[in-house]
Structure formats: C-alpha cells, structure tokens
Design a protein around this motif. Structure first.
Motif, short mmCIF file in Angstrom:
data_model
loop_
_atom_site.label_atom_id
_atom_site.label_comp_id
_atom_site.label_asym_id
_atom_site.label_seq_id
_atom_site.Cartn_x
_atom_site.Cartn_y
_atom_site.Cartn_z
N TYR A 123 0.87 -1.18 0.00
CA TYR A 123 0.00 0.00 0.00
C TYR A 123 0.90 1.23 0.00
O TYR A 123 2.12 1.13 0.25
CB TYR A 123 -0.95 -0.02 1.22
CG TYR A 123 -0.29 0.29 2.54
CD1 TYR A 123 0.43 -0.69 3.21
CD2 TYR A 123 -0.37 1.56 3.11
CE1 TYR A 123 1.05 -0.42 4.43
CE2 TYR A 123 0.24 1.85 4.32
CZ TYR A 123 0.95 0.85 4.98
OH TYR A 123 1.57 1.13 6.18
N THR A 172 -2.50 7.02 -3.03
CA THR A 172 -2.32 5.83 -3.89
C THR A 172 -3.39 4.76 -3.60
O THR A 172 -3.61 4.41 -2.44
CB THR A 172 -0.94 5.21 -3.60
OG1 THR A 172 0.02 6.26 -3.59
CG2 THR A 172 -0.58 4.16 -4.61
N ASN A 197 0.62 10.99 16.70
CA ASN A 197 0.14 10.24 15.54
C ASN A 197 -0.78 11.12 14.68
O ASN A 197 -0.59 11.25 13.46
CB ASN A 197 -0.60 8.99 16.05
CG ASN A 197 -1.19 8.15 14.92
OD1 ASN A 197 -2.40 8.08 14.76
ND2 ASN A 197 -0.33 7.51 14.14
N ASP A 236 0.14 12.48 10.96
CA ASP A 236 -0.75 11.95 9.90
C ASP A 236 -1.35 13.13 9.15
O ASP A 236 -1.42 13.14 7.92
CB ASP A 236 -1.92 11.16 10.52
CG ASP A 236 -1.64 9.67 10.67
OD1 ASP A 236 -0.61 9.20 10.17
OD2 ASP A 236 -2.47 8.98 11.29
N ARG A 288 0.01 15.57 0.67
CA ARG A 288 -0.52 14.82 -0.47
C ARG A 288 -1.61 15.62 -1.17
O ARG A 288 -1.76 15.57 -2.39
CB ARG A 288 -1.10 13.49 0.04
CG ARG A 288 -1.22 12.45 -1.03
CD ARG A 288 0.08 11.68 -1.11
NE ARG A 288 0.05 10.65 -2.12
CZ ARG A 288 0.59 10.80 -3.32
NH1 ARG A 288 1.16 11.91 -3.67
NH2 ARG A 288 0.56 9.80 -4.18
N TYR A 339 4.99 12.98 -3.95
CA TYR A 339 5.67 12.84 -2.66
C TYR A 339 6.72 13.94 -2.49
O TYR A 339 7.44 14.26 -3.42
CB TYR A 339 6.36 11.48 -2.58
CG TYR A 339 5.40 10.31 -2.46
CD1 TYR A 339 4.55 10.19 -1.36
CD2 TYR A 339 5.35 9.33 -3.44
CE1 TYR A 339 3.67 9.12 -1.24
CE2 TYR A 339 4.48 8.25 -3.33
CZ TYR A 339 3.65 8.16 -2.23
OH TYR A 339 2.78 7.08 -2.12
N GLN A 340 6.76 14.50 -1.26
CA GLN A 340 7.75 15.54 -0.94
C GLN A 340 8.45 15.19 0.37
O GLN A 340 7.99 14.31 1.08
CB GLN A 340 7.04 16.88 -0.76
CG GLN A 340 6.26 17.33 -1.98
CD GLN A 340 5.24 18.38 -1.56
OE1 GLN A 340 5.61 19.44 -1.08
NE2 GLN A 340 3.97 18.09 -1.73
N TYR A 374 4.23 6.93 12.92
CA TYR A 374 4.34 5.55 13.42
C TYR A 374 4.82 5.56 14.88
O TYR A 374 4.37 4.74 15.67
CB TYR A 374 5.34 4.74 12.58
CG TYR A 374 4.96 4.53 11.14
CD1 TYR A 374 3.69 4.84 10.66
CD2 TYR A 374 5.87 3.99 10.24
CE1 TYR A 374 3.35 4.63 9.33
CE2 TYR A 374 5.54 3.77 8.91
CZ TYR A 374 4.28 4.10 8.46
OH TYR A 374 3.95 3.89 7.15
N1 LIG Z 1 -1.28 -0.34 13.94
C1 LIG Z 1 -0.80 -0.76 12.79
O1 LIG Z 1 -0.40 -1.92 12.66
C2 LIG Z 1 -0.73 0.18 11.62
C3 LIG Z 1 -0.33 -0.30 10.37
C4 LIG Z 1 -0.27 0.59 9.31
C5 LIG Z 1 -0.60 1.92 9.50
N2 LIG Z 1 -1.00 2.35 10.72
C6 LIG Z 1 -1.32 3.77 10.94
O2 LIG Z 1 -2.12 4.26 9.87
C7 LIG Z 1 -1.72 5.60 9.53
C8 LIG Z 1 -1.34 5.68 8.06
O3 LIG Z 1 -0.30 4.76 7.82
P1 LIG Z 1 0.51 4.76 6.44
O4 LIG Z 1 1.48 3.66 6.52
O5 LIG Z 1 -0.46 4.83 5.30
O6 LIG Z 1 1.24 6.18 6.54
P2 LIG Z 1 2.08 6.99 5.46
O7 LIG Z 1 2.75 6.07 4.49
O8 LIG Z 1 2.91 7.93 6.22
O9 LIG Z 1 0.97 7.78 4.60
C9 LIG Z 1 0.00 8.62 5.19
C10 LIG Z 1 -0.64 9.49 4.11
O10 LIG Z 1 0.25 10.52 3.72
C11 LIG Z 1 0.64 10.42 2.34
N3 LIG Z 1 2.09 10.60 2.31
C12 LIG Z 1 3.00 9.82 2.96
N4 LIG Z 1 4.24 10.31 2.77
C13 LIG Z 1 4.11 11.40 1.99
C14 LIG Z 1 5.05 12.35 1.43
N5 LIG Z 1 6.35 12.23 1.66
N6 LIG Z 1 4.58 13.35 0.65
C15 LIG Z 1 3.26 13.48 0.42
N7 LIG Z 1 2.33 12.62 0.91
C16 LIG Z 1 2.73 11.59 1.69
C17 LIG Z 1 0.23 9.01 1.91
O11 LIG Z 1 -0.10 8.99 0.52
P3 LIG Z 1 0.02 7.58 -0.30
O12 LIG Z 1 -1.07 6.69 0.25
O13 LIG Z 1 -0.21 7.96 -1.72
O14 LIG Z 1 1.38 7.02 -0.02
C18 LIG Z 1 -0.99 8.76 2.81
O15 LIG Z 1 -2.14 9.35 2.27
C19 LIG Z 1 -0.55 5.95 10.45
O16 LIG Z 1 -1.06 6.69 11.53
C20 LIG Z 1 -0.05 4.61 10.94
O17 LIG Z 1 0.50 4.71 12.22
C21 LIG Z 1 -1.08 1.51 11.78
#
Ligand SMILES: NC(=O)c1ccc[n+]([C@@H]2O[C@H](COP(=O)([O-])OP(=O)(O)OC[C@H]3O[C@@H](n4cnc5c(N)ncnc54)[C@H](OP(=O)(O)O)[C@@H]3O)[C@@H](O)[C@H]2O)c1
Length: 279
Positions: free
Chosen positions: A52, A132, A184, A188, A195, A201-202, A217
C-alpha cells in the motif's frame, strides 16, 4: 473454567477455533498474532514492504490479477477498519460485558474506541484524493484481521480483564497513550495535507519530521504501548503492541530508505527512521 459467552448469541465463537474457555480463545489469538508476525517478516524478506502507499504496486502490479484491482485509498481505510467501530457494540450488546462499567476498564475502552473512530471515520476523510489506491486483496486482509482482532480485544476488555481502579501502570500508560495519539494525529495530518497539494511525494518538514522519517508511526506505537500499560500488560494488548512494533518498524525502515533513495542528498542525513537517536 470461564466461558462468558455461553448462552449468548456469540457462543458459537468457541467452536470456530475449537476452544473450550475464554482463556483458550485468547491463547489462540495470541498464537495467531505470532504466526502473522512471522508471515510479515517472511513477506518483507522475500517479497518487499506491505503493498500500500509508496510500495502499493511494486510487487502486485506485474501480476495484474483480479485480486490486484485498485481500490480508492479512502475506501480502503474506511471499509478495512469498519469492524473496529461496529464489533465493539456487538460484543457489548450480546455478551454479559460484566467489567464494562468498572471505571478502569471503561476508561481503557473509551480511549480505544476514540482511536477506532479516528482511524475509521476521521482519518479517511482527511486522506487526499491523490492518495495511492490499494490492491483489493490487501483491503480484504486488513478487513479479516480487523474483525478477529477487534472481537478478541473487546471481549478481553469487557468480559475477561478485571482491572484495578488504580494502578501505577495505568498512571504511566494514560499520558503515554494520549501523547502517542496526539503525535500520531499531528503527523498523519501533516502528511495527508502534503498529499493534498497534488505535487506528489515531498520531503516532510516540521514537528518530529526534523528528527525521524515516520513520527506518525512513533505516535502509533506510543498509543498501543500506552494501552498495554493501562491494562497492566494484558496479554492481548501486549501482543498487539508487539505486532505494531514489528509491522511499523519494518515499514519505517522501508520508508526511510525510500526517502533516501528518492531524494538523495536533499534528504536530511540526521533523521532516523522512527525512534529519535536510535532507529
Ligand atoms: N497499527 C498498525 O499496525 C498500523 C499499520 C499501518 C498503518 N497504521 C497507521 O495508519 C496511519 C497511516 O499509515 P501509512 O502507513 O499509510 O502512513 P504513510 O505512508 O505515512 O501515509 C500517510 C498518508 O500521507 C501520504 N504521504 C505519505 N508520505 C508522503 C510524502 N512524503 N509526501 C506526500 N504525501 C505523503 C500518503 O499517501 P500515499 O497513500 O499515496 O502514499 C498517505 O495518504 C498511520 O497513523 C499509521 O501509524 C497503523
């Protein structure tokens, strides 16, 4: 031999994993978590990061099977986590829920449910339209795991675990959990807004991004370890915190390396992956 779901509409649950008692049900869940942890480590080593976001398509797109059908990210988060806001009420309404109104149990349950509501309703609303899409099989796996986890977690919290009204672990756990929730949400929010700008991505800046690549995280981990402390290390809560530590640790490592290879020298070299100064 405690079987708190006997003579309720949920009694069938014991027969699914061939359990006789509540303790066995919890034991089977904990063993299941260990199996999932090994599966995640194996997948990470052999195939790559979870499919994902930044790694959604590197593994699955070449296969282009029906189970890789791309699903909108908002729908994935909302539908995948829907059981977290529905199942707690099913358990509370259709089981004795004898510890539900014990002050400490109720406090933990409220904080837990606030997190579930955030993740299922508020977070998906906040996600950008440009986020995405996710392969459909990954959405199905989130949904399946969430159903099992939330059922056992709620059953454990309202029928099995009798917490003391006051405990030192809870005094330490509550501020850790609340601080984690804030960290968190704060990070987030910053990422989803980046985004939303539609520029791809930036490099994220500000807040704890100045010291780690994945502060969201870090906050999530504090939230779940805070919950484990609030329950005086309840086995289900500890196992889930361990699972999150492994999953998010691997994911943070992937994200950190992805930033370094994508942005090269522009990416601040002082940042660690998830834990300031350590990892
Ligand atoms: N408890 C668990 O096991 C578990 C597991 C997974 C996630 N989570 C939680 O769920 C939440 C989301 O997780 P995630 O893995 O999806 O987080 P993430 O990869 O940091 O992405 C969060 C959001 O921000 C966007 N994004 C990320 N990096 C970016 C960048 N450099 N520039 C612009 N946009 C960016 C992503 O777009 P894209 O989708 O297009 O990348 C997504 O919409 C977090 O709070 C995490 O702690 C928990």
């Amino acid at each position: 031999m405690s079987r708190s779901l006997d003579e309720t509409p949920l009694s069938l649950i014991y027969t699914i994993p061939l359990c006789e008692t509540d303790a066995q049900l919890v034991g089977v869940f904990n063993v299941g978590i260990v199996v999932v942890i090994f599966a995640i480590i194996g997948w990470h080593g052999l195939v790559g990061s979870a499919p994902y976001g930044k790694s959604a398509w590197e593994v699955t797109k070449p296969l282009s099977l029906i189970w890789c059908y791309p699903i909108n990210a908002r729908f994935t988060w909302m539908f995948g986590h829907l059981p977290t806001i529905v199942i707690p009420w099913v358990v509370i309404l259709y089981s004795p829920a004898k510890y539900m109104y014990n002050f400490a149990n109720l406090s933990v349950f409220i904080l837990f449910y606030v997190h579930c509501f955030y993740r299922t309703v508020l977070y998906p609303i906040q996600i950008s339209r440009n986020a995405t899409p996710t392969p459909v099989w990954f959405l199905c796996s989130i949904f399946g795991m969430t159903v099992i986890h939330i059922f056992v977690e709620t059953h454990h919290m309202v029928n099995i675990l009798q917490l003391e009204s006051f405990s030192m672990t809870a005094v330490i756990g509550i501020p850790i959990g609340l601080l984690g929730g804030w960290i968190n949400w704060r990070h987030d929010f910053a990422l989803t807004q980046l985004r939303n700008e539609g520029k791809g991505y930036q490099i994220p800046r500000g807040g704890l991004f100045e010291i780690v690549s994945c502060p969201n995280y870090l906050g999530e981990l504090l939230k779940w370890w805070g919950t484990a402390l609030m329950t005086s290390f309840g086995s289900v809560q500890v196992m889930f915190a361990i699972y999150c530590t492994i999953f998010l640790g691997l994911r943070a490592n992937f994200t950190h390396n992805w930033y370094k290879s994508t942005f090269g020298h522009s990416y601040p070299s002082t940042r660690r992956a998830m834990i300031p100064g350590l990892f």
